[in-house]
Design a protein around this motif. Structure first.
Motif, PDB file in Angstrom:
ATOM      1  N   HIS A   6      31.054 -52.995 150.058  1.00  0.00           N
ATOM      2  CA  HIS A   6      32.075 -53.870 150.694  1.00  0.00           C
ATOM      3  C   HIS A   6      33.451 -53.592 150.172  1.00  0.00           C
ATOM      4  O   HIS A   6      34.460 -53.580 150.756  1.00  0.00           O
ATOM      5  CB  HIS A   6      31.870 -55.233 150.111  1.00  0.00           C
TER       6      HIS A   6
ATOM      7  N   HIS B   8      27.002 -61.771 152.485  1.00  0.00           N
ATOM      8  CA  HIS B   8      28.469 -61.819 153.155  1.00  0.00           C
ATOM      9  C   HIS B   8      29.333 -62.204 151.994  1.00  0.00           C
ATOM     10  O   HIS B   8      29.210 -62.954 151.199  1.00  0.00           O
ATOM     11  CB  HIS B   8      28.569 -62.975 154.035  1.00  0.00           C
ATOM     12  N   TRP B   9      30.275 -61.162 151.897  1.00  0.00           N
ATOM     13  CA  TRP B   9      31.330 -61.198 150.793  1.00  0.00           C
ATOM     14  C   TRP B   9      32.674 -61.837 151.458  1.00  0.00           C
ATOM     15  O   TRP B   9      33.192 -61.578 152.526  1.00  0.00           O
ATOM     16  CB  TRP B   9      31.636 -59.945 150.231  1.00  0.00           C
ATOM     17  N   TYR B  10      33.216 -62.705 150.720  1.00  0.00           N
ATOM     18  CA  TYR B  10      34.341 -63.492 151.326  1.00  0.00           C
ATOM     19  C   TYR B  10      35.320 -63.636 150.217  1.00  0.00           C
ATOM     20  O   TYR B  10      35.089 -63.685 148.950  1.00  0.00           O
ATOM     21  CB  TYR B  10      33.933 -64.825 152.103  1.00  0.00           C
ATOM     22  N   GLN B  11      36.531 -63.833 150.542  1.00  0.00           N
ATOM     23  CA  GLN B  11      37.726 -64.063 149.482  1.00  0.00           C
ATOM     24  C   GLN B  11      37.659 -65.542 149.366  1.00  0.00           C
ATOM     25  O   GLN B  11      37.777 -66.336 149.993  1.00  0.00           O
ATOM     26  CB  GLN B  11      39.141 -63.750 150.189  1.00  0.00           C
TER      27      GLN B  11
ATOM     28  N   THR C  99      36.566 -52.853 152.256  1.00  0.00           N
ATOM     29  CA  THR C  99      37.807 -53.788 152.607  1.00  0.00           C
ATOM     30  C   THR C  99      38.812 -53.502 151.764  1.00  0.00           C
ATOM     31  O   THR C  99      39.903 -54.064 152.182  1.00  0.00           O
ATOM     32  CB  THR C  99      37.034 -55.098 151.989  1.00  0.00           C
TER      33      THR C  99
ATOM     34  N   TRP D 194      36.918 -62.369 145.050  1.00  0.00           N
ATOM     35  CA  TRP D 194      35.822 -62.412 146.096  1.00  0.00           C
ATOM     36  C   TRP D 194      34.297 -62.645 145.497  1.00  0.00           C
ATOM     37  O   TRP D 194      34.163 -62.128 144.510  1.00  0.00           O
ATOM     38  CB  TRP D 194      35.772 -60.919 146.840  1.00  0.00           C
TER      39      TRP D 194
END
Length: 738
Positions: A383, A657-660, A387, A643
């Motif tokens: 990821h 699922h990786w998210y900020q 990203t 993140w």
């Protein structure tokens, strides 16, 4: 009575074990023993206190035979330990028969424990017993056997775990106790200082700081008086040779299976005096420059675009820096294995059978006492490169190995460090990666003996560790690591034009490092070396980023060392433009204040969250934005992002699922990352519960498990006070409780 629970905290699990042991003593009302200092008059030829502690003698004689039994045998207990077990069942008296205790159900008139009913008082009971028994000449194996049983009764219900924990410590602890005058107060203030058991302070000491008008080599090392004759030996800082290499050659040879080339004194250290004799550069006072040096950070607004195009609003480029820390890679992680076990780490084949389906380990990690499976780390790194393809360099600040603290070995730790290096190079083949050493990399766990003490190093040295990390750091950086890495696990390199990265070994301040009882005066010579590096950087017109594992202002770093570090930062604040640490596993920061002007913020320790789930947290990583390569660069930290991956969602749907989670400036409402704005943030959070709730959500990485527990008023107070009261020797900023 205080309930006994299995220890689960990662960074403090060992102090937690002592806390649990002392908790059951406290539940009886046990505290200080009546009597004088522990010990016999002479133990192994070393002078000790003149009068033995009568209670230590009584207890040692009473339990001697019981300690000699196999660990699995819990019968035939001596009178007072049987009393303890009855207390755990709800009574503080010995009733009935058995266990070596007589008498009926009345009050205990023969209790030898008296005291303050506190953790600290109970800690002193346990510590006095161990110290006294050792100095009476009692066999270490018998005492270890006793502690294994205590561990089993009140800590981990696993003889294998308890035996592994205690047997790792027994030899070094016996040597330390018989070669120092350390007492129970010092043991408890070291290990349980964060529980209010006092400030660990064996010897008065102070690092010599060069004033602005003189270079370092002209400063005289003033001898500081010893307290009560303790630590009056040749390894103290002020009486040590002026150059590190003068003690380097006295080190023991590495283990027979590892034969590196003969170690020479670090050339970097050899050249320091020559360079300093040729340069005498005026130094600008830090108090007049710290604010102006970071003023350009107020207009940054980074985004994930190619490095060549990534600019802040005034047209100046920024650097994108990835910070990885505390991955705790566990090669033995098994999906479905028991996540609720009687050990510091679960989710392994030997963790037992889950009692319920919900006790099984999740595929992508687990909120309980479980470390990171390899596929979790691979998914995170994939990821990141997808990203953030424009990362300029990487920081990796240690604790690569799992929490197998009862069954680790040098060979296993080295193998995992190599595998982690291979993994990082697979995803970042063309980027420099700058490392720092974690407390879990060593064996025995948390053991960092002072390399400047030949009599210690020849028997307990960890040359294998420093050789191993130096080899891996050289691979990660793409160039040979400086020789100081093989001396004591620290180094300094020029990362960009005018930007020096200094990696310090903060494990020498770790309060679970038993060697601090032997030498607490700048162990490893880390701080003296740091001053030398900063002085040279100042003379060359460089600015500095400091990286390490344990944040110096975190509770795990003992207060005297942290204060000396604080003095160093105050002196060189004008060139220290960033500090980056891990260890706490949470998303945090600490504010530096000038030791000469306690209300003036001058620096920030950035504490990045862990890459794994241990424990109760979401896997996370952080990206920093640094003032980049341009003529007016300050190399200040302009912003950062954290993140995360929600573990509940990933395991439920098999869809990580990786998210900020947040951006510091945007979501914490910071005009800039100048220290004064971090200081103002703490004040705003103290007044605004909603703002603090947002910060707490970020601090625990949006963990469903951690957020379900909430953070009440006491938690809020402790969190904010920890941020601004990292230097315990400076005036308090939080009002005491009424």
């Amino acid at each position: 009575m205080v309930a006994i629970t299995v220890i689960t905290s990662g960074a403090t699990m060992l102090s937690g074990l002592l806390l649990h042991i002392t908790t059951f003593l406290t539940s009886l009302g046990l505290g200080d023993w009546v009597g004088g200092g522990a010990g016999a008059q002479v133990a192994r030829g070393r002078s000790l206190p003149s009068s033995p502690d009568a209670q230590v003698v009584v207890l040692s004689n009473e339990i001697d035979s019981w300690m000699a039994l196999p660990e699995q045998s819990l019968g035939n207990m001596p009178y007072h330990l049987h009393q303890v077990l009855n207390a755990l069942n709800g009574s503080d008296t010995v009733g009935g028969s058995g266990g070596g205790g007589g008498g009926g159900g009345g009050s205990d008139t023969d209790r030898i424990f008296r005291g303050s009913d506190t953790y600290c008082g109970s800690c002193r009971v346990l510590s006095k017993m161990v110290i006294g028994y050792s100095r009476l000449g009692g066999p270490i194996d018998i005492m270890a056997n006793f502690l294994v049983k205590i561990c089993y009764i009140v800590g981990y219900q696993s003889i294998a775990v308890c035996r592994g924990l205690i047997n790792q410590d027994k030899d070094r602890l016996e040597w330390i106790l018989q070669n120092t005058n350390a007492d129970a107060d010092e043991v408890c203030s070291l290990v349980l200082g964060s529980q209010g058991c006092g400030v660990f302070r064996r010897t008065a000491w102070s690092i010599t700081l060069p004033p602005p008008e003189y270079p370092l080599q002209h400063q005289q090392h003033h001898h500081h008086p010893q307290q009560q004759g303790r630590e009056d030996h040749s390894r103290s800082l002020d009486s040590a040779p002026p150059q590190i290499q003068s003690v380097n050659n006295a080190r023991a040879q590495p283990p027979p299976h590892h034969q590196p080339q003969k170690q020479q004194p670090p050339p970097q250290i050899q050249q320091q005096q020559q360079q300093q004799q040729q340069q005498q550069v005026p130094v600008t006072a830090s108090s007049s420059t710290s604010s102006s040096s970071s003023s350009s950070s107020s207009s940054s607004s980074p985004s994930s675009v190619p490095a060549a195009e990534r600019v802040i609003s005034n047209g100046k480029k920024v650097l994108k820096v990835l910070h990885l820390t505390d991955p705790h890679y566990d090669p033995s992680y098994r999906v479905g294995a028991n996540a609720v076990c009687e050990a510091p780490l679960c989710c392994n084949p030997d963790s037992g059978t889950p009692k319920r389906p919900s006790d099984g380990a999740g595929k992508w990690g687990d909120y309980r006492n479980c470390d990171s499976p390899k596929w979790l780390l691979q998914h995170m790194l994939h990821h990141i490169v997808s990203t953030h393809p424009d990362v300029d360099y990487v920081l990796c600040t240690g604790d690569l190995v799992p929490h197998h603290i009862w069954k680790i070995s040098p060979r296993e730790n080295i193998a995992i460090m190599r595998e982690m290096t291979d993994l990082l190079l697979e995803y970042f083949p063309n980027l420099p990666i700058y490392g720092a050493i974690g407390n879990h990399e060593s064996f025995p766990r948390d053991s960092f003996p002072p390399p400047e003490s030949p009599e210690v190093w020849s028997r307990f040295g960890v040359q294998w560790l420093y050789d191993a990390v130096a080899d891996q750091w050289s691979r990660l950086m793409g160039s040979q690591v400086p020789p100081t890495a093989r001396f004591a696990g620290y180094y300094s390199v020029l990362a960009r034009p005018g930007l020096r990265i200094i990696s310090i070994n903060t494990n020498y301040c770790y309060r679970l490092n038993w060697w601090l009882l032997y030498k607490s005066v700048d162990p490893g010579l880390v701080l003296r070396w740091l001053v030398s590096e900063l002085q040279q950087a100042e003379a060359r017109g460089e600015v500095v980023h400091i990286i390490g594992h344990i944040p110096p202002f975190y509770a795990d770093c003992f207060a005297q060392w942290a204060h000396q570090f604080s003095r160093i930062v105050s002196r060189y604040a004008h060139i220290i433009r960033g500090q980056f640490y891990g260890h706490s596993h949470q998303d945090e920061f600490r504010v530096h204040y000038d030791v000469n002007a306690p209300n003036k913020p001058i620096g920030v320790q950035y504490v990045s969250p862990n890459n794994g789930p241990f424990h109760d947290l979401n896997p996370s990583y952080r990206v920093f934005y640094i003032d980049g390569d341009h003529p007016e660069t300050t190399r200040n930290v302009l912003d950062y992002e954290t993140w995360v991956m929600n573990l509940t969602h990933a395991n439920k749907y098999d869809a990580p699922h990786w998210y900020q989670l947040y951006s510091a400036r945007r979501d914490l409402q910071l005009p800039s990352l100048d220290p004064r704005h971090w200081d103002q943030l703490v004040q705003r959070m103290a007044r605004d519960p909603q703002l603090f709730a947002r910060y707490h959500r970020f601090q625990v990485q949006d963990s469903d498990s951690a957020l379900s527990r909430g953070c009440d008023a006491e938690c809020r107070r402790n969190t904010l006070c920890a941020i601004v009261e990292g230097d315990k020797f400076m005036p308090r900023k939080c009002r005491p409780h009424d």
